[in-house]
Write an enzyme that holds these catalytic residues in place. Structure first.
Site, PDB file in Angstrom:
ATOM      1  N   ASP A   1       0.825  -1.215   0.000  1.00  0.00           N
ATOM      2  CA  ASP A   1       0.000   0.000   0.000  1.00  0.00           C
ATOM      3  C   ASP A   1       0.860   1.267   0.000  1.00  0.00           C
ATOM      4  O   ASP A   1       1.957   1.270   0.560  1.00  0.00           O
ATOM      5  CB  ASP A   1      -0.895  -0.033   1.255  1.00  0.00           C
ATOM      6  CG  ASP A   1      -2.053   0.944   1.157  1.00  0.00           C
ATOM      7  OD1 ASP A   1      -2.286   1.507   0.069  1.00  0.00           O
ATOM      8  OD2 ASP A   1      -2.725   1.150   2.181  1.00  0.00           O
TER       9      ASP A   1
ATOM     10  N   GLY B   1       0.133   5.476  -4.382  1.00  0.00           N
ATOM     11  CA  GLY B   1      -0.461   6.765  -4.768  1.00  0.00           C
ATOM     12  C   GLY B   1       0.120   7.903  -3.939  1.00  0.00           C
ATOM     13  O   GLY B   1       0.496   8.951  -4.476  1.00  0.00           O
ATOM     14  N   ARG B   2       0.212   7.668  -2.616  1.00  0.00           N
ATOM     15  CA  ARG B   2       0.754   8.722  -1.737  1.00  0.00           C
ATOM     16  C   ARG B   2       2.217   9.001  -2.051  1.00  0.00           C
ATOM     17  O   ARG B   2       2.681  10.134  -2.002  1.00  0.00           O
ATOM     18  CB  ARG B   2       0.567   8.329  -0.262  1.00  0.00           C
ATOM     19  CG  ARG B   2      -0.806   8.698   0.263  1.00  0.00           C
ATOM     20  CD  ARG B   2      -1.118   7.961   1.523  1.00  0.00           C
ATOM     21  NE  ARG B   2      -1.447   6.565   1.225  1.00  0.00           N
ATOM     22  CZ  ARG B   2      -1.587   5.628   2.152  1.00  0.00           C
ATOM     23  NH1 ARG B   2      -1.393   5.910   3.420  1.00  0.00           N
ATOM     24  NH2 ARG B   2      -1.908   4.403   1.800  1.00  0.00           N
TER      25      ARG B   2
ATOM     26  N   HIS C   1       2.843   3.256  -9.026  1.00  0.00           N
ATOM     27  CA  HIS C   1       2.650   1.831  -9.325  1.00  0.00           C
ATOM     28  C   HIS C   1       3.864   1.254 -10.071  1.00  0.00           C
ATOM     29  O   HIS C   1       4.251   0.111  -9.853  1.00  0.00           O
ATOM     30  CB  HIS C   1       1.378   1.612 -10.157  1.00  0.00           C
ATOM     31  CG  HIS C   1       0.120   2.002  -9.431  1.00  0.00           C
ATOM     32  ND1 HIS C   1      -0.095   1.684  -8.106  1.00  0.00           N
ATOM     33  CD2 HIS C   1      -0.986   2.670  -9.828  1.00  0.00           C
ATOM     34  CE1 HIS C   1      -1.282   2.150  -7.739  1.00  0.00           C
ATOM     35  NE2 HIS C   1      -1.832   2.760  -8.752  1.00  0.00           N
TER      36      HIS C   1
ATOM     37  N   ARG D   1     -11.663   2.248  -9.106  1.00  0.00           N
ATOM     38  CA  ARG D   1     -10.744   3.383  -9.312  1.00  0.00           C
ATOM     39  C   ARG D   1     -10.988   3.989 -10.690  1.00  0.00           C
ATOM     40  O   ARG D   1     -11.583   3.337 -11.548  1.00  0.00           O
ATOM     41  CB  ARG D   1      -9.299   2.897  -9.205  1.00  0.00           C
ATOM     42  CG  ARG D   1      -8.983   2.502  -7.798  1.00  0.00           C
ATOM     43  CD  ARG D   1      -7.515   2.324  -7.594  1.00  0.00           C
ATOM     44  NE  ARG D   1      -7.309   2.107  -6.168  1.00  0.00           N
ATOM     45  CZ  ARG D   1      -6.170   2.291  -5.543  1.00  0.00           C
ATOM     46  NH1 ARG D   1      -5.105   2.677  -6.199  1.00  0.00           N
ATOM     47  NH2 ARG D   1      -6.071   2.075  -4.264  1.00  0.00           N
TER      48      ARG D   1
ATOM     49  N   LEU E   1      10.105 -21.033  -4.585  1.00  0.00           N
ATOM     50  CA  LEU E   1       9.077 -20.144  -4.030  1.00  0.00           C
ATOM     51  C   LEU E   1       7.752 -20.275  -4.801  1.00  0.00           C
ATOM     52  O   LEU E   1       7.754 -20.349  -6.030  1.00  0.00           O
ATOM     53  CB  LEU E   1       9.574 -18.687  -4.136  1.00  0.00           C
ATOM     54  CG  LEU E   1       8.568 -17.588  -3.778  1.00  0.00           C
ATOM     55  CD1 LEU E   1       8.262 -17.594  -2.288  1.00  0.00           C
ATOM     56  CD2 LEU E   1       9.087 -16.215  -4.198  1.00  0.00           C
TER      57      LEU E   1
ATOM     58  N   SER F   1      -8.419  -4.941   4.788  1.00  0.00           N
ATOM     59  CA  SER F   1      -8.995  -4.556   3.494  1.00  0.00           C
ATOM     60  C   SER F   1      -9.423  -5.753   2.643  1.00  0.00           C
ATOM     61  O   SER F   1      -9.042  -5.848   1.470  1.00  0.00           O
ATOM     62  CB  SER F   1      -8.003  -3.686   2.708  1.00  0.00           C
ATOM     63  OG  SER F   1      -7.721  -2.523   3.419  1.00  0.00           O
TER      64      SER F   1
END
Ligand code: FPP
Length: 241
Positions: A12, A15-16, A29, A63, A123, A188
């Protein structure tokens, strides 16, 4: 430092981060994808067995259309560019979420990457794309109701393991550690059932600023947790006098 068998990350703050750097959100992004690549590589190197990344939530469809289109472009590009590297690094790629909602070419790139890496046994990299845990649980309930209606099972036969094995994460151990960046302290709609006994690690750093060193700090912290799964640590501790 303790390495979780299954690490799940809510990436998260893209955007900020972009806003802080006076750039368009999508630039965050792009930077976030670079960070994701480093973290995937490091998890593989450190011997994490499962890494689940929340790349796109069911709610993210709401969005602005241009941002959604850009995220799809990033996914398309990532799959095209990285599949060979994943094979080279013995990383198996799978996806959870409503793949049918993705643009057809992205959905087919996802399937192609899954097929191309299906023999890899290092993995397990899981992208949660168009994923929502409430939707996942709803689908599971529907599936079980259909099986009962078809006479394939009875309601009494449903126990926790039945539900576990009908979720999109069937066959994957629940996450040991769930990490979220950007200072938000919530799930979320991510892995609600699977998080029953997960440890949580929250950091204020925005995802594009998150580094391999930060990942190790999170693992150090995880190593200091005492996981009791609802039991007591030492059976002989309790005296009744
Ligand atoms: C959250 O930041 C991030 C997303 C919704 C997208 C996450 C996707 C990536 C990091 C790209 C990963 C893709 C690959 C192929 C690994 P935000 O936009 O919600 O940030 P904000 O809360 O600051 O607005």
């Amino acid at each position: 430092m303790k390495i979780p068998k299954h690490l799940a990350i809510i990436m998260d703050g893209n955007g900020r981060w972009a806003e802080q750097h006076h750039r368009p959100r999508v630039y965050g992004h792009v930077k976030g994808t670079r960070v994701a690549k480093n973290i995937i590589q490091e998890c593989s190197r450190l011997g994490v067995k499962y890494l689940t990344l929340y790349a796109f939530s069911t709610e993210n469809w709401m969005r602005p259309q241009a941002e959604v289109a850009f995220l799809m472009k990033i996914l398309r590009r990532y799959l095209k560019k990285e599949t060979q590297n994943l094979i080279k690094e013995n990383i198996r790629f799978t996806v959870i979420g409503e793949i049918k909602r993705l643009p057809a070419d992205v959905a087919s790139s996802v399937s192609a990457a899954m097929v191309a890496t299906e023999k890899c046994n290092g993995l397990n990299l899981v992208f949660a794309i168009s994923y929502g845990s409430k939707q996942e649980i709803t689908n599971t309930v529907k599936l079980l109701a259909e099986k009962i209606a078809a006479g394939e099972m009875t309601a009494d036969q449903i126990d926790e393991s039945t539900i576990q094995s009908h979720l999109s994460t069937a066959g994957t151990p629940d996450p040991d550690l769930i990490l979220r960046t950007s200072g938000e302290q919530r799930l979320s709609n991510f892995l609600l059932w699977q998080a029953a006994y997960s440890e949580f690690y929250f950091t204020n750093q925005l995802w594009p600023d998150f580094t391999v060193a930060d990942l190790k700090t999170a693992f150090e912290d995880f190593g200091n947790r005492q996981r009791r799964f609802g039991k007591v640590a030492h059976k002989n501790e309790i005296t009744l006098n």
